[in-house]
Structures are given as structure tokens and as C-alpha cells.
Motif scaffolding. Sequence first.
Motif, PDB file in Angstrom:
ATOM      1  N   LEU A 103      -2.245  -0.028 -13.756  1.00 43.98           N
ATOM      2  CA  LEU A 103      -2.324  -1.053 -14.798  1.00 43.98           C
ATOM      3  C   LEU A 103      -3.007  -2.316 -14.305  1.00 43.98           C
ATOM      4  N   TYR A 104      -2.760  -2.668 -13.038  1.00 39.99           N
ATOM      5  CA  TYR A 104      -3.349  -3.896 -12.502  1.00 39.99           C
ATOM      6  C   TYR A 104      -4.874  -3.822 -12.520  1.00 39.99           C
ATOM      7  N   ALA A 105      -5.417  -2.656 -12.154  1.00 39.04           N
ATOM      8  CA  ALA A 105      -6.868  -2.477 -12.169  1.00 39.04           C
ATOM      9  C   ALA A 105      -7.411  -2.548 -13.589  1.00 39.04           C
TER      10      ALA A 105
ATOM     11  N   PHE B  68      -5.359  -5.503 -27.621  1.00 35.09           N
ATOM     12  CA  PHE B  68      -4.086  -4.887 -27.994  1.00 35.09           C
ATOM     13  C   PHE B  68      -4.194  -3.367 -27.963  1.00 35.09           C
ATOM     14  N   ILE B  69      -5.303  -2.823 -28.474  1.00 34.60           N
ATOM     15  CA  ILE B  69      -5.514  -1.373 -28.438  1.00 34.60           C
ATOM     16  C   ILE B  69      -5.537  -0.884 -26.991  1.00 34.60           C
ATOM     17  N   LEU B  70      -6.249  -1.613 -26.135  1.00 31.66           N
ATOM     18  CA  LEU B  70      -6.311  -1.238 -24.723  1.00 31.66           C
ATOM     19  C   LEU B  70      -4.921  -1.303 -24.081  1.00 31.66           C
ATOM     20  N   ALA B  71      -4.152  -2.331 -24.435  1.00 31.56           N
ATOM     21  CA  ALA B  71      -2.810  -2.487 -23.863  1.00 31.56           C
ATOM     22  C   ALA B  71      -1.914  -1.318 -24.252  1.00 31.56           C
TER      23      ALA B  71
ATOM     24  N   GLU C  84       8.562  -4.485 -16.678  1.00 33.93           N
ATOM     25  CA  GLU C  84       7.380  -4.831 -15.879  1.00 33.93           C
ATOM     26  C   GLU C  84       6.095  -4.599 -16.652  1.00 33.93           C
ATOM     27  N   ASP C  85       5.939  -3.401 -17.216  1.00 37.78           N
ATOM     28  CA  ASP C  85       4.690  -3.068 -17.903  1.00 37.78           C
ATOM     29  C   ASP C  85       4.427  -3.994 -19.081  1.00 37.78           C
ATOM     30  N   THR C  86       5.475  -4.368 -19.805  1.00 44.89           N
ATOM     31  CA  THR C  86       5.297  -5.257 -20.957  1.00 44.89           C
ATOM     32  C   THR C  86       4.895  -6.656 -20.510  1.00 44.89           C
ATOM     33  N   LEU C  87       5.566  -7.170 -19.467  1.00 46.22           N
ATOM     34  CA  LEU C  87       5.275  -8.526 -18.996  1.00 46.22           C
ATOM     35  C   LEU C  87       3.866  -8.641 -18.408  1.00 46.22           C
ATOM     36  N   LEU C  88       3.344  -7.538 -17.867  1.00 48.39           N
ATOM     37  CA  LEU C  88       1.996  -7.567 -17.296  1.00 48.39           C
ATOM     38  C   LEU C  88       0.938  -7.939 -18.330  1.00 48.39           C
TER      39      LEU C  88
ATOM     40  N   VAL D 172       3.248  -9.012 -27.450  1.00 53.73           N
ATOM     41  CA  VAL D 172       3.804  -7.971 -26.592  1.00 53.73           C
ATOM     42  C   VAL D 172       5.005  -7.257 -27.224  1.00 53.73           C
ATOM     43  N   TRP D 173       5.711  -7.936 -28.152  1.00 53.19           N
ATOM     44  CA  TRP D 173       6.862  -7.258 -28.782  1.00 53.19           C
ATOM     45  C   TRP D 173       6.434  -6.012 -29.560  1.00 53.19           C
ATOM     46  N   PRO D 174       5.356  -6.080 -30.358  1.00 51.31           N
ATOM     47  CA  PRO D 174       4.900  -4.847 -31.020  1.00 51.31           C
ATOM     48  C   PRO D 174       4.528  -3.762 -30.014  1.00 51.31           C
ATOM     49  N   LEU D 175       3.976  -4.155 -28.868  1.00 53.89           N
ATOM     50  CA  LEU D 175       3.626  -3.197 -27.828  1.00 53.89           C
ATOM     51  C   LEU D 175       4.868  -2.456 -27.344  1.00 53.89           C
ATOM     52  N   LEU D 176       5.943  -3.208 -27.089  1.00 53.73           N
ATOM     53  CA  LEU D 176       7.203  -2.609 -26.627  1.00 53.73           C
ATOM     54  C   LEU D 176       7.801  -1.697 -27.694  1.00 53.73           C
ATOM     55  N   VAL D 177       7.790  -2.157 -28.941  1.00 57.47           N
ATOM     56  CA  VAL D 177       8.368  -1.375 -30.041  1.00 57.47           C
ATOM     57  C   VAL D 177       7.598  -0.073 -30.245  1.00 57.47           C
TER      58      VAL D 177
END
Length: 309
Positions: free
Chosen positions: A68-70, A86-89, A262-266, A274-279
Motif C-alpha cells: 500500500l505504501y508504494a 477514491f477508486i484507487l483507494a 492501519e489500512d484506512t488511516l493510510l 475514509v469512512w465510506p472506504l471502511l464501510v
Amino acid sequence: MFKKGLLVGIKTTWTLGKVIFPITVIVTVLQHTPILNWIIDFITPFMKWIGLSGDAAIPLVLGNFLNLYAGIGAILTLDLTVKEVFILAVMLSFSHNLLVESSVAAKVGVSIAMTVAVRIGLAIVSAFFIHILWQGGNEIAQYGLVSATPEQLTSWGAIFLSGVEKALLGIGQLAMIVIPLMIGIQILKDLKWLDQFSRWMSPVTRALGMKENTSMTLAAGLLFGLAYGAGVMIQAVQEDHVSKKDLTLAFIFLVACHAVVEDTLLFVPLGIPVWPLLVIRLVTAILLTMSVGFIWGRIQQTERKEAAL
């Protein structure tokens, strides 16, 4: 109980480290060859179907082959819209570090092909639906204060040493989490608290089509990541006799949703919600696992009825 947990943690770290070390070194070397650029060039024409520009192929390839870092580092070098980021995330949340994490899953007995297919499939399908359903996010993303300076290496020797350094660092990070985790689990087992935790989690695991003894694997994977969930699963397979069905369902859930904190906070510095990402990750993991568990259960019922005739 401490000594037994320590020994299990060291053994698990060694088992996973033998997978992580060579793959990390190989991928680090590949990063400095034309191979990744060839892959980027190949998938660039398909980007438009999921709402991304051709440049977005760069973070996708780096995130999937490296981590993910890369992928995030590559995003920071590009001028992308909020929707594209957002799509990439979402895609990278489902599908990243494929070589290492899929090989780790294989050590537990889960098919590499299934792991890769599920993760890439989730990434592509989610991107397509976000592209179709979300009409906003057309403004340019404003990134936070995150360094995107690429690593400068001038010789193959330096590249190889960099790969060894990254591999050892990765194994060190693995040990720092897996060993205390195994010690903690052993203490919970000896105090009979793990049985209580499993009973408390039983409605969740049953709803997902699994038995109670997968509860610690799910908890470890959700909080710490797929590799660490695999570490717990290795012990569970050996000591708790987790079935092939439960093993597969647990990994289907975790490939869709792991290391949620971790992944969400990155992705916070990328200036996206980021909340929609987690959901999206959590709901997808639940629905996918329940669906596979239901279908698997019906197939088993049919087979038992046919065997009884």
C-alpha cells in the motif's frame, strides 16, 4: 504458558518469514527492471472502463506487486481527481501486496489462485460500480503532508541489499506483532478466556457460515492484517482442527477486509472520505462470506442427501 506462546510465535514467524523474505527481495529487484513498466503499459488502455486515467495504472501495479505504501506514494506524484483517488483507494484496499499475502495464505492451505482471483475481482467490480454510481468527486484531490520521494539506487548490489533490508524489516515487524499475539492467545487459552471470547463471537461466526474456533483468526486479521491472521490460523489448524470450509471462509472474509485501522488511516492524507472506504470493505466482506458460506452449505446438504439414498 508464556514459554509455549513464545515458541509458537517464533515458529510462526519463521514459517511466514521463509515466504516473505525471498518474495520481497525478488519484487524489489523487479521494481528496477522494465517488467513492471510493461505491465503498466498493458493495463493502461483498460483504465477508462473503471473511471481512471492511464496514469492510474502506475499506483495499481506498484500497490499490487509491492504494498500500500508504494501505491500511495505513486498516487502522490499524480494529479488525480477525488473520485479517481477514491477508486484507487478502494481497489488497493481489496488488492495489494498480492505476491506476499497470497503466498502466506498458501502456507495455511488456501489456494493462491482463489486468493488472487477474489482480491482482483473485488477491486475491479468495486471500481466499476463506484465509477457508474458516483457522479461527483471531479475536483482535483488535495494531498496532505506525505513524502513521495522515490528511492534512488545506482547499482544492482545496492538494489539487492535494499531488498534484503526491506525483507528483514518486514519480518521484524511481523515478529513484533505475531510473537506477542501468540503469547496473548496462549494465555487466553490457559485461562479459558478464549472459549468465552469464541462463545461471544459465535453469532458473528455462525452468520458468516463458520464455527466458533475461527473467531481469533477473524479478530487478528481484522485488526493486524492478513499475514498476522494467517499466523493465528496456522496455530488454529494445528491445534483446533479448523475445517477446510471454515479456513476458506475466514480467508475470503479477510482478503476483503483486513487491517481495517492501519489500512484506512493510510488513506487519510489523500484527501478522500475514509469512512465510506471502511464501510465498503466491511459490507463487501460480510456479504461475500455469507453468500459463499450459504452456497457451500447447500452443496454439502445436497451431497449428504445423495449419499443417504
